[in-house]
Design a protein around this motif. Sequence first.
Motif, PDB file in Angstrom:
ATOM      1  N   ASN A   1       0.712  -1.363  -0.025  1.00  0.00           N
ATOM      2  CA  ASN A   1       0.129  -0.051  -0.007  1.00  0.00           C
ATOM      3  C   ASN A   1       1.018   1.016  -0.053  1.00  0.00           C
ATOM      4  O   ASN A   1       0.431   2.329   0.268  1.00  0.00           O
ATOM      5  N   MET A   2       2.151   1.070  -0.034  1.00  0.00           N
ATOM      6  CA  MET A   2       2.938   2.288  -0.225  1.00  0.00           C
ATOM      7  C   MET A   2       3.457   2.558  -1.405  1.00  0.00           C
ATOM      8  O   MET A   2       4.076   1.548  -2.281  1.00  0.00           O
ATOM      9  N   ALA A   3       3.817   3.999  -1.911  1.00  0.00           N
ATOM     10  CA  ALA A   3       4.521   4.185  -3.157  1.00  0.00           C
ATOM     11  C   ALA A   3       5.968   3.804  -2.991  1.00  0.00           C
ATOM     12  O   ALA A   3       6.674   3.399  -2.012  1.00  0.00           O
ATOM     13  N   LEU A   4       6.485   3.408  -4.193  1.00  0.00           N
ATOM     14  CA  LEU A   4       7.860   2.828  -4.203  1.00  0.00           C
ATOM     15  C   LEU A   4       8.990   3.536  -3.681  1.00  0.00           C
ATOM     16  O   LEU A   4      10.085   3.112  -2.952  1.00  0.00           O
ATOM     17  N   ASP A   5       8.912   5.009  -3.581  1.00  0.00           N
ATOM     18  CA  ASP A   5       9.848   5.804  -2.964  1.00  0.00           C
ATOM     19  C   ASP A   5       9.307   6.271  -1.658  1.00  0.00           C
ATOM     20  O   ASP A   5       9.714   7.391  -1.093  1.00  0.00           O
TER      21      ASP A   5
END
Lengths: 125, 273
Positions: free
Chosen positions: B236-240
């Motif tokens: 559920n997290m952006a790659l960065d």
Amino acid sequence: MRALVVDDSRAIRSVISRMLREMGYSVTEAGNGREALDQLAATGGCPDVALLDWNMPVMDGFTLLGELRKDPSYASMRIMMVTTETEIDRMQAALAAGADEYLMKPFTPDALRDKLGILGLSQAA
Amino acid sequence: MSPSLDPQEFAWLCTFLRNESAIIIDETKEYLVTTRLAPVLKELGLKTLSELLTQLKRRPLTAVHQRVIEAMTTNETSFFRDLHPFDTLRNDILPELVKKRGGAGLNIWCAASSTGQEPYTIAMVLREAFPDVAARSKILCTDINNTVLERTKQGLYTQLEVNRGLPAPLLLKYFDRKGQEWQVKEELRRMIDARVMNLAIPWSGVAMMDIVFIRNVLIYFDIETKRSIIGRIRKNMALDGFLFLGGAESLLNIDSDFARTMAGKSTLYKRAA
């Protein structure tokens, strides 16, 4: 680290001083603003932090704050008002007059520790 | 008065808490049960924990069950707790992400956000550093305990609570006096999206997150539940994006797809490349 506790209540001075000593501070106490100034002048030092009650006889904490901020010898001293005065205009006046922090009575040791942390003074030992 | 439970009763209560909220309590935590449930006994007019257990053994689940789960899951919290994660957020993480996103709003998640001091701390840090981005950002606050989320939405805090960790200039800038309490101003409250969530159960409808705070939460879960929660948060997290844990927590043996990194005085985690 050195702390100066200024409060006209001996009981409250004693509680605050104990909390500070447990955090590793060496503490001096005064019962009003005039006594605090006299003591500072006599010892010639500058504590790292002063905790000032607002309402005291002879010289109140707000006046003491003004006196300390006028004197360049105490420029490095962090000053925290520790008071039952919780009105917004009082807090604004204290910060405008040079107080670095404001702690409302009653408070817990954790709250005092947090406020010292905000001032970068948490590592007293 | 709340005399101790006998070992069978304590074991039953542990199983109940594990099944209903995935909280792990072992025999060393009996003090926690006694301390947390004493106010519940008082509210319900009960004298002993055994009487409370009799009610908990009844089905279907009622407000009493919910109250017990809430009492056991309300975490200690304060504004700017531990200080340095918020220094890192202000000095390192926000500048990097704001630059990468070209000033677009950020999605931030406080998991197990309790009574809201942490999300409002983040809101103040973001507002102070990047006011325009703050106005476009959302802070998702989730907790298993609806009572604390309602308090978060109201943003009402006692004097003792605002004394804890909140710098006086920020109190004056972002709170209004409401009688004996202090209320967070609307400009911060509208950044908050508060939702009931049991982290142990798969969730849906959560935006991709730029920053996740899940501090001092994993300690309550067993290893498998930790792995499952962290794995689902990662997806559920952006790659960065960045993940903040509590100071004594780590993802060692929990999730190898997160890489540990240091910023300022904080250890935090990014998705591994």
